[in-house]
Write an enzyme that holds these catalytic residues in place. Structure first.
Site, PDB file in Angstrom:
ATOM      1  CG  ASP A 283      -2.281   0.678   0.921  1.00  0.00           C
ATOM      2  OD1 ASP A 283      -2.238   1.874   0.567  1.00  0.00           O
ATOM      3  OD2 ASP A 283      -3.350   0.069   1.060  1.00  0.00           O
ATOM      4  CG  HIS A 306      -0.895   1.713  -3.404  1.00  0.00           C
ATOM      5  ND1 HIS A 306      -2.144   1.505  -2.836  1.00  0.00           N
ATOM      6  CD2 HIS A 306      -0.651   0.614  -4.168  1.00  0.00           C
ATOM      7  CE1 HIS A 306      -2.619   0.337  -3.230  1.00  0.00           C
ATOM      8  NE2 HIS A 306      -1.731  -0.231  -4.038  1.00  0.00           N
TER       9      HIS A 306
END
Length: 478
Positions: A283, A306
């Site tokens: 993430d 991310h």
């Protein structure tokens, strides 16, 4: 560069110790410029293989003087077994509480060659004024093995919590293992939701509690450095309502598809420095939440996740204030995003005084992105309010991107345009495997600012001048 590189770059020895002190508070480069931010809720020419030498930073915490009286406490003396099977929680908690109550300098030891199972625990401060508190861990600290091993009445949202601690340095070469694999397989996790969406049954996933590995709450004058945190069930680190924090030389690692495993998340936190760390996860590499200001991120290598994000902000129509954020001298590799600001429709507040400088991208799908239509379900209704984004600069951002998305995506709110966006010295080209086939132009929506130098590719969609604001911002700003 593959994820195995991160293992090779990680520190070889397994030792980990924590030093507490309250008479030597950490100093930072920042001054506090806001009074009420509490919210609900080197130059790089080639991508570095490892973070280069630290830039000037606050002075490290001193080690206990050899002339000071020092009491030594071993967790083994309080019943810890360290065989990787027995529950050693009580031993750690008892040793902490006794050591924290001492009026002399203390060393709390977890010896080498042991694997300690520790359940969800809160280590509470403050410790005695003037105390130097050192915890030296040469083994490995492990979480229980998945949801079924978690005690029924234990908090499933957090694992190791440090509450109301002042003047603490946690450092070493050891390993904190969250053993998150069984948590990631729960049916409520996002990857299950995405699978359902692909097959036409797009329904929001049910609530899904999973523990944050290490959380600091309402603490100040902290230094965290030098050790490894792997496979957290959810965020690896979370800092809530903290101030004067230095984090550096960490190795954070979890698989690329591990859901919600943000490397470091901060919320309602100010005067925060993050330096020279390796983060490979599923993430956000780093996420900056509401109420955070005076944040300096430098010399970070992010892989497979991310990227570095401000947000998400403004969920459930909430107010979000974020300001004075600097991200510089970073390498972002094979990630979904590079540098991102993400907000929900319906929120309010502002994001301002943000600088992204000297960042190398390699194979990043969305190198530069502002997304004011952030929505997890894909079915969010349009709303008339939005977080006001202004005074954001992007300079010396270079590298390669995945042509499935435009290299720059500046999607600002319909009702609250972004303004004073400044772009300079940006060169982003398709990755070698992509060539120039299917290359997309930069995308802008309601974005105002200036190209201060030649940009590659050109961002002709960025509008000049000052926008007319549809909504009155005077009561919504921070």
């Amino acid at each position: 560069m593959k994820s195995s590189l991160f293992h090779l770059l990680a520190f070889a020895s397994i030792s980990f110790f924590v030093v507490f002190f309250s008479t030597f508070p950490v100093t930072t480069h920042f001054s506090i410029t806001h009074s009420n931010h509490l919210q609900v809720v080197s130059h790089i020419s080639l991508p570095p293989e490892i973070p280069p030498t630290d830039p000037p930073s606050p002075s490290p915490s001193p080690s206990p003087s050899p002339y000071e009286p020092t009491a030594v406490f071993s967790v083994l003396s309080y019943g810890a077994v360290g065989d990787g099977e027995a529950d050693d929680t009580s031993a750690f908690k008892m040793a902490w509480d006794i050591a924290c109550s001492q009026t002399q300098s203390v060393i709390l030891v977890a010896p080498a060659g042991y694997r300690f199972i520790v359940h969800s625990t809160i280590f509470t401060g403050p410790c005695q004024t003037g105390l130097i508190f050192q915890v030296k861990i040469d083994g490995t600290i492990m979480a229980p093995d998945g949801p079924r091993s978690w005690p029924k009445y234990s908090d499933k949202r957090q694992w190791l919590v440090f509450y109301n601690v002042t003047g603490m340095t946690m450092q070493g070469d050891g390993v904190v293992d969250g053993r998150g694999h069984k948590w990631w397989e729960l049916p409520c996790k996002p990857q299950k939701f995405h699978f359902q969406a692909i097959h036409g049954t797009k329904v929001a996933p049910p609530p899904c509690d999973s523990p944050v590995a290490i959380r600091f709450f309402m603490s100040s004058n902290l230094t965290v450095q030098g050790f490894k945190v792997h496979n957290s069930p959810q965020f690896h680190f979370r800092f809530d309502q903290c101030r004067n924090v230095v984090v550096r030389k960490l190795d954070i690692n979890s698989p690329a598809l591990s859901p919600n495993t943000d490397g470091i998340h901060i919320e309602n936190t100010n005067n925060f420095i993050l330096q020279s760390s390796l983060i490979s996860n599923g993430d956000d590499c780093v996420s900056i939440g509401a109420g955070s200001y005076n944040v300096h991120i430098q010399n970070i290598t992010c892989s497979s996740g991310h990227g570095i994000s401000i947000g998400s902000l403004g969920s459930r129509n909430s107010k979000a204030c974020v300001s004075n954020i600097t991200v510089s001298d970073c390498f972002i590799h094979q990630s979904q995003n590079g540098v991102r600001i993400k907000t929900w429709q319906g929120g309010y507040g502002s994001v301002s005084q943000v600088k992204f400088h000297n960042i190398w991208m390699e194979g990043v799908r969305n190198p530069v992105i502002i997304d004011q239509y952030y929505c997890l379900s894909g079915n969010c209704s349009n709303q008339t309010s939005g977080v006001y984004i202004h005074d954001v600069s992007y300079s010396k951002i270079r590298g390669t991107y995945d042509v499935r998305s435009p290299p720059m995506h500046l999607a600002c709110s319909d009702s609250v345009p972004c303004r004073d966006l400044k772009l300079s010295d940006i060169v982003l080209v398709p990755g070698a495997a992509d060539g120039r086939v299917g290359e997309k132009n930069p995308f802008c929506w309601n974005a105002y600012g200036a190209n201060q130098t030649l940009i590659v590719p050109p961002v002709s969609c960025l509008m000049g001048g000052s926008p007319d604001l549809i909504m009155d911002l005077k009561d919504d700003l921070c």
